[in-house]
Design a protein around this motif. Sequence first.
Motif, PDB file in Angstrom:
ATOM      1  N   ILE A 142       0.731  -1.622   0.231  1.00  0.00           N
ATOM      2  CA  ILE A 142      -0.030  -0.141   0.252  1.00  0.00           C
ATOM      3  C   ILE A 142       0.710   1.167   0.485  1.00  0.00           C
ATOM      4  O   ILE A 142       0.372   2.345  -0.513  1.00  0.00           O
ATOM      5  N   ALA A 143       2.098   0.817   0.942  1.00  0.00           N
ATOM      6  CA  ALA A 143       2.671   2.685   0.898  1.00  0.00           C
ATOM      7  C   ALA A 143       3.367   2.645  -1.121  1.00  0.00           C
ATOM      8  O   ALA A 143       3.302   4.124  -1.452  1.00  0.00           O
ATOM      9  N   ILE A 144       3.838   1.975  -1.413  1.00  0.00           N
ATOM     10  CA  ILE A 144       4.441   1.871  -3.452  1.00  0.00           C
ATOM     11  C   ILE A 144       3.048   2.175  -3.934  1.00  0.00           C
ATOM     12  O   ILE A 144       3.042   3.579  -4.963  1.00  0.00           O
ATOM     13  N   LEU A 145       1.917   1.978  -3.426  1.00  0.00           N
ATOM     14  CA  LEU A 145       0.812   2.063  -4.526  1.00  0.00           C
ATOM     15  C   LEU A 145       0.539   3.434  -4.195  1.00  0.00           C
ATOM     16  O   LEU A 145      -0.155   4.600  -4.783  1.00  0.00           O
ATOM     17  N   THR A 146       0.085   4.291  -2.761  1.00  0.00           N
ATOM     18  CA  THR A 146       0.504   6.033  -2.511  1.00  0.00           C
ATOM     19  C   THR A 146       1.265   6.294  -2.683  1.00  0.00           C
ATOM     20  O   THR A 146       0.867   8.161  -4.051  1.00  0.00           O
ATOM     21  N   ASN A 147       2.726   5.798  -2.563  1.00  0.00           N
ATOM     22  CA  ASN A 147       3.598   6.628  -3.433  1.00  0.00           C
ATOM     23  C   ASN A 147       3.719   7.137  -5.311  1.00  0.00           C
ATOM     24  O   ASN A 147       3.693   7.614  -6.132  1.00  0.00           O
ATOM     25  N   ILE A 148       3.416   6.087  -5.831  1.00  0.00           N
ATOM     26  CA  ILE A 148       2.884   6.069  -7.258  1.00  0.00           C
ATOM     27  C   ILE A 148       2.154   6.690  -6.837  1.00  0.00           C
ATOM     28  O   ILE A 148       2.002   8.119  -8.495  1.00  0.00           O
ATOM     29  N   PHE A 149       0.664   6.854  -6.906  1.00  0.00           N
ATOM     30  CA  PHE A 149      -0.154   8.121  -7.258  1.00  0.00           C
ATOM     31  C   PHE A 149       0.031   9.688  -6.344  1.00  0.00           C
ATOM     32  O   PHE A 149      -0.171  10.370  -7.104  1.00  0.00           O
ATOM     33  N   LEU A 150       0.796   9.435  -5.653  1.00  0.00           N
ATOM     34  CA  LEU A 150       1.478  10.643  -4.935  1.00  0.00           C
ATOM     35  C   LEU A 150       2.298  11.341  -5.779  1.00  0.00           C
ATOM     36  O   LEU A 150       2.413  12.876  -6.033  1.00  0.00           O
ATOM     37  N   SER A 151       3.396  10.403  -6.652  1.00  0.00           N
ATOM     38  CA  SER A 151       4.069  11.077  -7.518  1.00  0.00           C
ATOM     39  C   SER A 151       3.667  11.659  -8.560  1.00  0.00           C
ATOM     40  O   SER A 151       3.656  12.739  -9.493  1.00  0.00           O
ATOM     41  N   TYR A 152       1.707  10.496  -9.641  1.00  0.00           N
ATOM     42  CA  TYR A 152       1.299  11.064 -10.616  1.00  0.00           C
ATOM     43  C   TYR A 152       0.384  12.571 -10.075  1.00  0.00           C
ATOM     44  O   TYR A 152       0.998  13.616 -10.412  1.00  0.00           O
ATOM     45  N   SER A 153       0.303  12.803  -8.776  1.00  0.00           N
ATOM     46  CA  SER A 153      -0.596  14.049  -8.429  1.00  0.00           C
ATOM     47  C   SER A 153       0.792  15.113  -8.326  1.00  0.00           C
ATOM     48  O   SER A 153       0.445  16.385  -8.841  1.00  0.00           O
ATOM     49  N   GLY A 154       1.956  14.779  -7.865  1.00  0.00           N
ATOM     50  CA  GLY A 154       2.923  15.667  -7.753  1.00  0.00           C
ATOM     51  C   GLY A 154       3.458  16.572  -9.790  1.00  0.00           C
ATOM     52  O   GLY A 154       3.258  17.405  -9.407  1.00  0.00           O
ATOM     53  N   TYR A 155       3.137  15.494 -10.068  1.00  0.00           N
ATOM     54  CA  TYR A 155       4.132  16.207 -11.619  1.00  0.00           C
ATOM     55  C   TYR A 155       2.443  16.849 -12.569  1.00  0.00           C
ATOM     56  O   TYR A 155       2.369  17.916 -12.561  1.00  0.00           O
ATOM     57  N   LEU A 156       1.460  16.616 -11.987  1.00  0.00           N
ATOM     58  CA  LEU A 156       0.486  17.247 -12.285  1.00  0.00           C
ATOM     59  C   LEU A 156       0.333  18.430 -11.774  1.00  0.00           C
ATOM     60  O   LEU A 156       0.117  19.122 -12.506  1.00  0.00           O
ATOM     61  N   ALA A 157       0.668  18.367 -10.278  1.00  0.00           N
ATOM     62  CA  ALA A 157       0.685  20.198 -10.292  1.00  0.00           C
ATOM     63  C   ALA A 157       1.971  20.537 -10.194  1.00  0.00           C
ATOM     64  O   ALA A 157       1.345  22.212 -10.365  1.00  0.00           O
ATOM     65  N   GLY A 158       3.283  19.680  -9.561  1.00  0.00           N
ATOM     66  CA  GLY A 158       4.283  20.780 -10.721  1.00  0.00           C
ATOM     67  C   GLY A 158       4.608  20.691 -11.942  1.00  0.00           C
ATOM     68  O   GLY A 158       5.712  21.789 -11.988  1.00  0.00           O
ATOM     69  N   ILE A 159       3.994  20.276 -12.430  1.00  0.00           N
ATOM     70  CA  ILE A 159       5.208  20.451 -14.290  1.00  0.00           C
ATOM     71  C   ILE A 159       3.479  20.295 -15.127  1.00  0.00           C
ATOM     72  O   ILE A 159       4.085  20.793 -16.209  1.00  0.00           O
ATOM     73  N   LYS A 160       2.691  19.550 -14.552  1.00  0.00           N
ATOM     74  CA  LYS A 160       1.405  19.906 -16.214  1.00  0.00           C
ATOM     75  C   LYS A 160       0.842  21.187 -16.478  1.00  0.00           C
ATOM     76  O   LYS A 160       1.483  21.261 -17.424  1.00  0.00           O
ATOM     77  N   PRO A 161       0.895  22.186 -15.910  1.00  0.00           N
ATOM     78  CA  PRO A 161       1.376  23.661 -16.402  1.00  0.00           C
ATOM     79  C   PRO A 161       1.982  24.291 -16.836  1.00  0.00           C
ATOM     80  O   PRO A 161       1.864  25.336 -17.487  1.00  0.00           O
ATOM     81  N   PHE A 162       3.815  23.483 -17.121  1.00  0.00           N
ATOM     82  CA  PHE A 162       4.795  24.205 -17.770  1.00  0.00           C
ATOM     83  C   PHE A 162       4.879  24.002 -18.572  1.00  0.00           C
ATOM     84  O   PHE A 162       5.290  24.393 -19.631  1.00  0.00           O
ATOM     85  N   VAL A 163       4.140  22.591 -19.033  1.00  0.00           N
ATOM     86  CA  VAL A 163       4.450  21.421 -20.290  1.00  0.00           C
ATOM     87  C   VAL A 163       3.901  22.006 -21.240  1.00  0.00           C
ATOM     88  O   VAL A 163       2.717  22.543 -21.758  1.00  0.00           O
ATOM     89  N   GLY A 164       4.072  21.096 -22.613  1.00  0.00           N
ATOM     90  CA  GLY A 164       3.174  21.424 -23.660  1.00  0.00           C
ATOM     91  C   GLY A 164       3.419  23.243 -24.093  1.00  0.00           C
ATOM     92  O   GLY A 164       3.885  24.094 -24.332  1.00  0.00           O
ATOM     93  N   SER A 165       2.622  23.226 -25.205  1.00  0.00           N
ATOM     94  CA  SER A 165       2.251  24.281 -25.963  1.00  0.00           C
ATOM     95  C   SER A 165       1.579  25.812 -24.619  1.00  0.00           C
ATOM     96  O   SER A 165       0.070  25.349 -24.633  1.00  0.00           O
ATOM     97  N   LEU A 166       2.035  26.658 -25.133  1.00  0.00           N
ATOM     98  CA  LEU A 166       0.935  27.998 -24.144  1.00  0.00           C
ATOM     99  C   LEU A 166      -0.312  28.507 -25.331  1.00  0.00           C
ATOM    100  O   LEU A 166       0.198  28.522 -26.362  1.00  0.00           O
ATOM    101  N   PRO A 167      -1.231  27.942 -24.572  1.00  0.00           N
ATOM    102  CA  PRO A 167      -2.532  28.319 -24.634  1.00  0.00           C
ATOM    103  C   PRO A 167      -2.200  29.844 -25.441  1.00  0.00           C
ATOM    104  O   PRO A 167      -1.441  30.704 -24.650  1.00  0.00           O
ATOM    105  N   ALA A 168      -2.897  30.517 -26.545  1.00  0.00           N
ATOM    106  CA  ALA A 168      -2.798  31.841 -26.742  1.00  0.00           C
ATOM    107  C   ALA A 168      -3.893  32.719 -25.581  1.00  0.00           C
ATOM    108  O   ALA A 168      -2.940  33.683 -25.454  1.00  0.00           O
TER     109      ALA A 168
END
Lengths: 117, 136, 766
Positions: free
Chosen positions: C409-435
Amino acid sequence: MELLFVVLIGVLYGTGIYLMLRRSMVKLLVGLLLLGNGANLLIFLLGDLVKGNPPVISPDSSVFTAVYADPIPQSLILTAIVISFGLQSFAIILLKKVYLATGSDNLDDLNTHDLDI
Amino acid sequence: MKIILLKTAANYLLPLLLLFSVFILLRGHYEPGGGFVGGLIASIAFILHSLANGLDSTKALLKYSPFYFIPFGLSIAILSGLAPLFVGEPFMTVLWFENPLPVIGLIGSALFFDIGVYLVVIGVTLTILFTISESV
Amino acid sequence: MLLAILSGFLIAICLLFLGKQLKGNLPLAVSILPITLFVYFCTFLPGIGEGQTFFQHIPWIPSMGIHLDFKLDGLSLLFSLLITGIGSLVFLYSSSYLKGHIYIGRFYGYLCVFMASMLGVVLSDNLLVLFVFWELTAISSFFLIGFNNDNEASRKSSLLAWAITGGGGFFLMAGFILIGNVSGTYSLQEMLSSSELLKSHFLYAIMLFLIFAGAFTKSAQFPFHFWLPGAMKAPTPVSAYLHSATMVKAGIYLIARFTPILGNHPYWNNTLLIVGGITMVYGAFHSIFRIDLKGILAYSTISALGILVFLLGIGTHDALLAASVFILVHAFYKAGLFLIAGVIDHETGTRDVSQLAGLRKVMAPLAIAGGLAALSSAGIPLTLSFVSKDLIYEATLNSGNSALLFTLIAILTNIFLSYSGYLAGIKPFVGSLPAKFSEVHLPSGFMWLPPLFLGLGGLLFGLFPSLLDSSLIQPVIHAMGANDTVVSLKLWHGFNTVLMLSALTIVCGIILYLILKPSLKRLNAIGKLDSFSPQTIFMSLAKGTKFIALRYTKFMHNGFLRSYLTKIIFFLVCLIGYYLIRNVDIQLYTDKHTAISMYEAIVFSIMIVAIFTIVFSPSRFVAIISLSVMGYCMCLFFVYYGAPDLAMTQFTIDTLTTVLFVLVLLKLPPYLRIKDKAAQVRDGFLAGAFGILISVIALQVLNEPTNKNISRFYADNAYLLGKGKNVVNVILVDFRGYDTLVEITVLTIAAIGVYSMLKIQSSEIE
């Protein structure tokens, strides 16, 4: 005689409450008076009834020589009677003013109907 | 339309009743009576007079509004209670004069207290009844 | 230490009075407070590292054993540094975030109160003092969540948070008092020695329940977690400060603080394991479905708090070590992520992660901070988080019987947490900038430097974990009872199972990030689960309570006099009647009674007739005349039974009352005609029962001899002391003269009342 007093007290209390439960303001006031008289009589009865011997020391001695009626209930009731006069007059005037303001004797009409929270 | 009999009687009854009320007040310490009853009897005397002669004539008779009786009586009662403080006794300790007077008997500050009660009761009762009958 | 705590309160009071003057860059000046305190607490580092503990004792209420006792050990220092350190960054950040807000002074006031009370919680050695500060954190949190008080959702969330944490506070207080009574002291330090006594006490389970109720509500553990996502209505710096780094960790602090006192007992460990385990998986699972940046962070915070509780539940020295490192790590990256979310929200006006993209082009430094925080949350090597993740796996692997389950369960939690970390910390900054975001620009340095600073901090301590181990972490776990452990943090543990697990977590997290894109649809899908979530249950409970309260109020307090009277009398009759029937042997002794003479019987009958005439006469005039007849009858009774004073008074008053009634009779309303037979019969029964009840009571009282001591005293002393012979009058004017004085005053008030009421024109009343 105590028995008659007991009956009287019951009747005074009962009728007093009955009148207060009616919706009329005047009856509320009268009920209050009956209740007050009942209470006075109750206090008087509980001080034990002593016939014909007021708590007054005879002029030629400085202590009581015979049995005497209990002075404490008497002073309590005396106070109560006088105060109840003040209460009555105040209540009557209040009642009259309320009647002038609302035009109704019905206590229910005094409710403001904004109870919905 | 005032009843002539009542009117005549009331005129004579007023001084008599007042005298009686003072008598009741003064003998209160030794016989049944006292400030409350005395005051009530005095008020009844005035009420009777006003019923017979009209409110205005009673008021004229009194000269002052009955309302002034109240502070006056209260002050007498309180002063009689305060008096012992001057001789180093606690509040409301009763002080007595050395020699009894004829008729009234021994005079103490309790009597003055009772006189205060008497005046307050007259003031209160008459104020209430007079204001009511005025405004009705 | 007292001064350190009080300074926050003092400045808060000053801010309240100077709130309006706080304009421009002045709010920055307030930041001096947390920075100073941070430096002050840093000076304790060497001493604490050597194993010292600092105490301060100020007597407060000695009679109740309440003293302002403060203790600074490793655990307190870790939290104090977090509170003041993160506090400094948040204070600086807020000065830009809320620039120009009219209530910024108030905001800083609340923040100061919060910081001071949080310091009080972690420094107090006295349980009751700790409780006071504990409640103060809840109060300041209430104000901060509801800071935007013109927003209804914000007000609701703050009430909810208050209800949950305040409710937990009640339990906590009960728990503290119970523990204090059993151990005989309120000092945590002295309690350490009565640990065995407490654990073997038969109320141990109840103590645990009460303490945990307080700690779990504060730390948003399942099933009390739902106030935390709601608390995200607070301004973002508040979320970063209170709801991820400090206040929610107060519960963790409490559990850690009690570990050496109540811990190491099956009840303790299993409760923490179950609650922490559920919370960490539940929170992590929910976090991956959110699209609101702060929602993601809220749920991942819940999950992180679950991990901490879970680790404390394992309770081994490894686990305690992992927990203390994780507290630090989490504060670093989660506060950073919150601050970043705040900047994004502030600049772009949205927190919807499915819309945000490409912001690195306009906010490069922030993108670096976000990347660092996200990597930290995922536990990528070289960050401190990697060290902490290793420690967590080490702890679960070495936890004994259920090691496999715990690790899973620690692994499971950590996988989810790293996903949400990416979502919050990386997702807004990558990709193309909307107009629509092309106009966005980097805000003032006070807003992007703190998260960057936190990210770099995580990196620095990750590279050189030995900076922390003996100086801070070792004293922390010593304070939790692991006295003999020597801590040595290393970035590289060599190739072993733990490293494999870390790698697995990272890989799975990245895969998850690549395949799962945040979308509203999935949020709605998960929303369907809400119908049986704890929040729904809690809300319906609250609604039910409100409904019952409303019903109760409408029934009991409906504004109808007769309804009040009916209920009171009914209750009285039932209660006293029941008592009389059950417990009193109703007897009648007539032998002592006075005889009834003829004239008394006649007066009695007249009186009864008069009373019933009053009740049933349709004419008011007849009723009033009957009333006076009744009064004169009373008067006669008084004459018969030795009360001439009463008789005279009753007679005169009765006369006056009649005059009074007659005077106003014409102006009084006519009798109300309400022919309600049912009500009359009902009231008749009730009134009759009441009358009978009073009669029975009076009869029973007559059987008891009256106590005549006081009467005898008055009678004996009337002439000796009062020099009067009429005892009633002597009582009135002498013995109880004071009462009479008050009585005539009351009469005066009645007269003034009547006078003023009549002199006011009726129009003024209406």
